[in-house]
Write a protein that holds these residues in place. Structure first.
Motif, PDB file in Angstrom:
ATOM      1  N   PHE A  72       0.828  -1.213   0.000  1.00 31.85           N
ATOM      2  CA  PHE A  72       0.000   0.000   0.000  1.00 31.85           C
ATOM      3  C   PHE A  72       0.854   1.253   0.000  1.00 31.85           C
ATOM      4  O   PHE A  72       2.020   1.228   0.381  1.00 31.85           O
ATOM      5  N   ASP A  73       0.242   2.344  -0.461  1.00 30.49           N
ATOM      6  CA  ASP A  73       0.988   3.591  -0.638  1.00 30.49           C
ATOM      7  C   ASP A  73       0.333   4.738   0.153  1.00 30.49           C
ATOM      8  O   ASP A  73      -0.619   4.520   0.901  1.00 30.49           O
ATOM      9  N   LYS A  74       0.853   5.954  -0.078  1.00 26.77           N
ATOM     10  CA  LYS A  74       0.361   7.130   0.658  1.00 26.77           C
ATOM     11  C   LYS A  74      -1.128   7.379   0.418  1.00 26.77           C
ATOM     12  O   LYS A  74      -1.850   7.791   1.313  1.00 26.77           O
ATOM     13  N   GLN A  75      -1.528   7.161  -0.837  1.00 27.24           N
ATOM     14  CA  GLN A  75      -2.932   7.399  -1.194  1.00 27.24           C
ATOM     15  C   GLN A  75      -3.858   6.506  -0.364  1.00 27.24           C
ATOM     16  O   GLN A  75      -4.872   6.952   0.178  1.00 27.24           O
ATOM     17  N   PHE A  76      -3.477   5.242  -0.231  1.00 25.63           N
ATOM     18  CA  PHE A  76      -4.263   4.325   0.596  1.00 25.63           C
ATOM     19  C   PHE A  76      -4.278   4.816   2.051  1.00 25.63           C
ATOM     20  O   PHE A  76      -5.327   4.832   2.698  1.00 25.63           O
ATOM     21  N   LEU A  77      -3.101   5.231   2.544  1.00 28.69           N
ATOM     22  CA  LEU A  77      -3.016   5.659   3.945  1.00 28.69           C
ATOM     23  C   LEU A  77      -3.916   6.862   4.219  1.00 28.69           C
ATOM     24  O   LEU A  77      -4.513   6.990   5.284  1.00 28.69           O
ATOM     25  N   LYS A  78      -4.032   7.719   3.204  1.00 30.55           N
ATOM     26  CA  LYS A  78      -4.900   8.891   3.340  1.00 30.55           C
ATOM     27  C   LYS A  78      -6.368   8.443   3.504  1.00 30.55           C
ATOM     28  O   LYS A  78      -7.068   8.884   4.419  1.00 30.55           O
ATOM     29  N   LEU A  79      -6.779   7.553   2.622  1.00 29.74           N
ATOM     30  CA  LEU A  79      -8.161   7.065   2.692  1.00 29.74           C
ATOM     31  C   LEU A  79      -8.388   6.274   3.985  1.00 29.74           C
ATOM     32  O   LEU A  79      -9.443   6.373   4.608  1.00 29.74           O
ATOM     33  N   TYR A  80      -7.381   5.512   4.365  1.00 25.89           N
ATOM     34  CA  TYR A  80      -7.472   4.717   5.595  1.00 25.89           C
ATOM     35  C   TYR A  80      -7.693   5.631   6.801  1.00 25.89           C
ATOM     36  O   TYR A  80      -8.576   5.394   7.621  1.00 25.89           O
ATOM     37  N   SER A  81      -6.894   6.706   6.874  1.00 29.10           N
ATOM     38  CA  SER A  81      -7.028   7.564   8.054  1.00 29.10           C
ATOM     39  C   SER A  81      -8.354   8.327   8.045  1.00 29.10           C
ATOM     40  O   SER A  81      -8.898   8.648   9.082  1.00 29.10           O
TER      41      SER A  81
END
Ligand code: AMP
Ligand code: MG
Length: 309
Positions: A72-81
């Motif tokens: 996973f990448d930054k984009q996923f982490l953004k949506l995750y948070s």
């Protein structure tokens, strides 16, 4: 509380023995099994009568646990948070070193993952050494289960244990978003489209990685009797599902909401379809549901439910 813990322990015992257990989530109940076990996950397909080509969503407690299986990448982490735990499922790239059973992915290199927002299920996931593959706890193509009694209706004694977490708060399945190739929503769901869309990166088209959602066939979520949509004048013989208070109410009228509250409509939809079916109505009609916010998901489900076999 102690009761919760002893039920969670029971669930763990069954899951560790490669059995299926029904688990509560905020969207709908899941039919869960150890996602690393071929034996356990094959039981999900058998119980649900689900075609083998239809992959499963895998449920995780947190990112630490996900890290073993997916890239996973930054984009996923953004949506995750922003949205997790919550009613959103991500399609991610599977790591080559992952132990996820081939049954779960249908041998694809992608995995559907979700972090459900339900106290009991989160406690369960935290204890386990493996994630849970868990499609909706219903016979394939039928109406999803949103309570313990719905799960019993579907599987009866065939299911070993149901972790009872009360009725599902949302009542409709998760929204599926692909983060592999072109970012897009693959299935409408409990998290409204407009809330996610603004966070997706556009124009990153990669046709080699085109993802589809198998098992989202024309007919799905079906009560097994005909449904007519956008009806203002129902027939007396059919169950009429309404979303606002009526001056005259006939006995074939069923309220999804009395105040056009679409979250309430979502929560009551599957329950009401089950009730009407049990009352032996031969057909159902539904008042027009505004196609905005969660209304889009409700209309999507009703459209699929209304398709003829
Ligand atoms: P349900 O069986 O009700 O939990 O719905 C799960 C949905 O997620 C099904 O329509 C699956 O086809 C879809 N799904 C699961 N894994 C994947 C994947 N790797 N790529 C695309 N769709 C998936
Ligand atoms: Mg389903």
């Amino acid at each position: 509380m102690n009761n919760d813990l002893s039920n969670i322990k029971k669930a763990i015992k069954y899951l560790n023995n490669d059995q299926c257990v029904a688990i509560p989530t905020e969207t709908v109940y899941g039919l869960a099994a150890n996602a690393y076990s071929d034996k356990a996950t094959s039981k999900i397909y058998k119980l649900k009568k689900r075609p083998k080509k239809n992959p499963l969503i895998v449920h995780y407690y947190n990112l630490d646990k996900l890290n073993k299986d997916c890239e996973f990448d930054k984009q996923f982490l953004k949506l995750y948070s922003k949205f997790c735990p919550g009613p959103i499922t991500f399609i991610l790239k599977l790591k080559k070193t992952s132990n996820i059973s081939k049954n779960v992915t249908n041998k694809n290199q992608t995995l559907a993952v979700r972090f459900p927002n339900h106290k009991l299920t989160r406690r369960l996931l935290k204890f386990l050494k493996y994630p849970l593959a868990a499609p909706s706890a219903n016979i394939s193509k039928g109406i999803s289960a949103i309570s313990r009694s719905d799960v019993l209706d579907e599987f009866g004694k065939k299911i070993k244990f149901i972790l009872d977490g009360g009725p599902s708060k949302k009542g409709l399945e998760s929204t599926i978003v692909s983060l592999v190739g072109k970012q897009k929503i693959l299935r409408l769901g409990s998290l409204e489209k407009n809330k996610i869309e603004k966070f997706l990166i556009k124009n990153k088209d990669d046709n080699k990685n085109k993802i589809i959602v198998p098992g989202q066939g024309k007919i799905h979520y079906s009560p097994g009797i005909p449904i007519r949509l956008n009806i203002e004048k129902p027939k007396k013989s059919e169950a009429y599902l309404v979303i606002s208070k009526k001056k005259i109410t006939n006995k074939n009228y069923f309220y999804l909401s009395k105040s056009k509250n679409l979250n309430e409509v979502a929560k009551n939809l599957y329950k009401t379809l089950r009730i009407v079916k049990k009352m032996s109505y031969k057909s159902i009609s539904v008042e027009t549901i505004p196609n905005k916010g969660i209304g889009e998901t409700i209309n999507d489900r009703l459209m699929r439910a209304s398709k003829k076999k």
